[in-house]
Motif scaffolding. Sequence first.
Motif, PDB file in Angstrom:
ATOM      1  N   ALA A 266       0.828  -1.207   0.000  1.00  0.00           N
ATOM      2  CA  ALA A 266       0.000   0.000   0.000  1.00  0.00           C
ATOM      3  C   ALA A 266       0.861   1.255   0.000  1.00  0.00           C
ATOM      4  N   GLU A 267       1.935   1.216   0.768  1.00  0.00           N
ATOM      5  CA  GLU A 267       2.837   2.367   0.814  1.00  0.00           C
ATOM      6  C   GLU A 267       3.501   2.593  -0.542  1.00  0.00           C
ATOM      7  N   ASN A 268       3.890   1.497  -1.179  1.00  0.00           N
ATOM      8  CA  ASN A 268       4.508   1.611  -2.497  1.00  0.00           C
ATOM      9  C   ASN A 268       3.529   2.206  -3.507  1.00  0.00           C
ATOM     10  N   LYS A 269       2.266   1.789  -3.440  1.00  0.00           N
ATOM     11  CA  LYS A 269       1.242   2.327  -4.333  1.00  0.00           C
ATOM     12  C   LYS A 269       1.036   3.811  -4.083  1.00  0.00           C
ATOM     13  N   SER A 270       1.034   4.199  -2.800  1.00  0.00           N
ATOM     14  CA  SER A 270       0.869   5.604  -2.454  1.00  0.00           C
ATOM     15  C   SER A 270       2.042   6.442  -2.943  1.00  0.00           C
ATOM     16  N   LEU A 271       3.250   5.895  -2.814  1.00  0.00           N
ATOM     17  CA  LEU A 271       4.427   6.633  -3.262  1.00  0.00           C
ATOM     18  C   LEU A 271       4.424   6.822  -4.771  1.00  0.00           C
ATOM     19  N   ARG A 272       3.985   5.794  -5.503  1.00  0.00           N
ATOM     20  CA  ARG A 272       3.903   5.945  -6.951  1.00  0.00           C
ATOM     21  C   ARG A 272       2.912   7.039  -7.347  1.00  0.00           C
ATOM     22  N   ALA A 273       1.766   7.076  -6.635  1.00  0.00           N
ATOM     23  CA  ALA A 273       0.778   8.118  -6.914  1.00  0.00           C
ATOM     24  C   ALA A 273       1.318   9.494  -6.556  1.00  0.00           C
ATOM     25  N   GLU A 274       2.078   9.549  -5.482  1.00  0.00           N
ATOM     26  CA  GLU A 274       2.656  10.832  -5.055  1.00  0.00           C
ATOM     27  C   GLU A 274       3.656  11.345  -6.080  1.00  0.00           C
ATOM     28  N   VAL A 275       4.467  10.441  -6.609  1.00  0.00           N
ATOM     29  CA  VAL A 275       5.449  10.849  -7.616  1.00  0.00           C
ATOM     30  C   VAL A 275       4.746  11.415  -8.834  1.00  0.00           C
ATOM     31  N   GLU A 276       3.690  10.732  -9.278  1.00  0.00           N
ATOM     32  CA  GLU A 276       2.947  11.225 -10.438  1.00  0.00           C
ATOM     33  C   GLU A 276       2.334  12.585 -10.170  1.00  0.00           C
ATOM     34  N   SER A 277       1.819  12.791  -8.925  1.00  0.00           N
ATOM     35  CA  SER A 277       1.189  14.072  -8.589  1.00  0.00           C
ATOM     36  C   SER A 277       2.206  15.197  -8.501  1.00  0.00           C
ATOM     37  N   LEU A 278       3.364  14.894  -7.926  1.00  0.00           N
ATOM     38  CA  LEU A 278       4.375  15.931  -7.747  1.00  0.00           C
ATOM     39  C   LEU A 278       5.019  16.361  -9.054  1.00  0.00           C
ATOM     40  N   ASN A 303       9.295  14.318   4.838  1.00  0.00           N
ATOM     41  CA  ASN A 303       9.439  13.032   4.157  1.00  0.00           C
ATOM     42  C   ASN A 303       8.750  11.940   4.959  1.00  0.00           C
ATOM     43  N   ILE A 304       8.441  10.829   4.300  1.00  0.00           N
ATOM     44  CA  ILE A 304       7.736   9.732   4.953  1.00  0.00           C
ATOM     45  C   ILE A 304       8.539   9.204   6.142  1.00  0.00           C
ATOM     46  N   ASN A 305       7.840   8.994   7.274  1.00  0.00           N
ATOM     47  CA  ASN A 305       8.416   8.449   8.523  1.00  0.00           C
ATOM     48  C   ASN A 305       9.521   9.341   9.090  1.00  0.00           C
ATOM     49  N   SER A 306       9.525  10.635   8.764  1.00  0.00           N
ATOM     50  CA  SER A 306      10.594  11.529   9.220  1.00  0.00           C
ATOM     51  C   SER A 306      10.013  12.753   9.913  1.00  0.00           C
ATOM     52  N   ALA A 307      10.757  13.250  10.911  1.00  0.00           N
ATOM     53  CA  ALA A 307      10.385  14.495  11.590  1.00  0.00           C
ATOM     54  C   ALA A 307      11.485  15.533  11.411  1.00  0.00           C
ATOM     55  N   GLU A 308      12.338  15.364  10.408  1.00  0.00           N
ATOM     56  CA  GLU A 308      13.411  16.321  10.143  1.00  0.00           C
ATOM     57  C   GLU A 308      12.956  17.355   9.125  1.00  0.00           C
ATOM     58  N   ILE A 309      13.320  18.620   9.368  1.00  0.00           N
ATOM     59  CA  ILE A 309      12.929  19.720   8.484  1.00  0.00           C
ATOM     60  C   ILE A 309      14.041  19.943   7.469  1.00  0.00           C
ATOM     61  N   ASN A 310      13.689  19.918   6.181  1.00  0.00           N
ATOM     62  CA  ASN A 310      14.714  20.126   5.165  1.00  0.00           C
ATOM     63  C   ASN A 310      14.980  21.612   4.953  1.00  0.00           C
ATOM     64  N   ALA A 311      15.986  21.927   4.162  1.00  0.00           N
ATOM     65  CA  ALA A 311      16.432  23.319   3.991  1.00  0.00           C
ATOM     66  C   ALA A 311      15.345  24.193   3.367  1.00  0.00           C
ATOM     67  N   ARG A 312      14.604  23.661   2.416  1.00  0.00           N
ATOM     68  CA  ARG A 312      13.564  24.472   1.761  1.00  0.00           C
ATOM     69  C   ARG A 312      12.470  24.874   2.749  1.00  0.00           C
ATOM     70  N   PRO A 389      -2.479  13.888  -2.935  1.00  0.00           N
ATOM     71  CA  PRO A 389      -1.952  12.578  -2.521  1.00  0.00           C
ATOM     72  C   PRO A 389      -1.608  12.516  -1.050  1.00  0.00           C
ATOM     73  N   ALA A 390      -1.280  11.321  -0.582  1.00  0.00           N
ATOM     74  CA  ALA A 390      -1.057  11.093   0.834  1.00  0.00           C
ATOM     75  C   ALA A 390       0.106  11.913   1.382  1.00  0.00           C
ATOM     76  N   SER A 391       1.052  12.313   0.550  1.00  0.00           N
ATOM     77  CA  SER A 391       2.221  13.062   1.022  1.00  0.00           C
ATOM     78  C   SER A 391       1.830  14.406   1.619  1.00  0.00           C
ATOM     79  N   LEU A 392       0.690  14.972   1.206  1.00  0.00           N
ATOM     80  CA  LEU A 392       0.257  16.282   1.738  1.00  0.00           C
ATOM     81  C   LEU A 392      -0.206  16.183   3.171  1.00  0.00           C
TER      82      LEU A 392
END
Length: 399
Positions: A266-278, A303-312, A389-392
Amino acid sequence: MKGIKTILGVLALAGLFTVNASAQQISKVSYPQAETYENGNVDENGKVVRGPYLTNAFKDNWFLGVGVGYNAAIRDITPLDLAGMGGLAVDAYLGKMITPSFGVRAGWKGISTANGGAFGSMDQHYVHADAMWDMITTFKGYKETRFWNIMPYATTGVNIVGKTSATSKKKAIDLEYAAGGGLFNTFRLGDRVDLTLDLMGLVAHERQYGGPGRFYFPVSATLGLAINLGKSGFSRHSSALPVIVPLSFTEADYNNLKNKVNQLEAENKSLRAEVESLKNAHQDTVYIVKGGDIESASRTFFNINSAEINAREKAHLDFFAKNVIANAADDKVFDVIGTADSATGSKAFNDKLALDRAKAVANYLTKNCGVDASKLNVIGKGGVADYKPASLNRAVEIR
């Protein structure tokens, strides 16, 4: 002598038949791994490869053979003294190759002789066990289709000699231990049949043969056929395999593993959809500011499973703190709400991850942007499915 010629004739006819049958078989069969069969003893650089080899089953690599030939005897070596004996020698044996280079054999050798001395004739039965070493395979590497292999061997066993007196015609039986060695030569006629040449020399007690000395040296040469039983070859390991320790595997373990596989799918399916959306989405943070009492909203993505803030996202937070929080009313308190994607992970895991993300944003605003901690209300909302997508949903919202 007529019997010897008959036996040798039968062996010759059998050998010719075997060669012809083998040639027809090879012409019709196309091995799927012909390169391995023909050049299995060298690697791609031409270097001899000597293993390791897979262990075959107990039923594999047996050989059964018979032979017929001639024997003689040496009474002494210094000076050389031929005993004047000669006659028919017959072999029968069963053996097994344990590795490509080492094998064992048990057999019987029957010898009849004519002695011009005190005894008119003798018959000898040597029941023996042999340890065999394939010398060519050891030095040149294993090759199933090699035509000639030579195996030196050590032999020991029981030597039974029956002596018939030339005068009284009475027969006496003498049983003693004997030992010796030999060279067992095999010539490949086919996948299952080999032509054999066995040269054997023994050290026996001379009193068994009616002589006055201490030792007697029977020697024999026999020509025959050997039939390979079971699997006739050895397979080399394709790679070094790790040691596998067997562990108990219960139904609960199976169900847990199955659930994890479903979750990853399910996670892999969600990631594929997220890539297409992004690919088509604008990944900018939108800030809403209204005059008077400032109302605002900001989303920081993770990012998925992360609580780190990226530079952007840190740059977005810097802008929001400077232009929104700094211009808000003194009594304005901002809710810092962390969320996670409910489709990924358990509820307990998402609750913790959402709160960790909210804390990370609050800590950044206070430590890096000078925001008073009293103006921030940290909230962990857990897993949600508010956006696609789920990434939002992997975000922290400030409002």
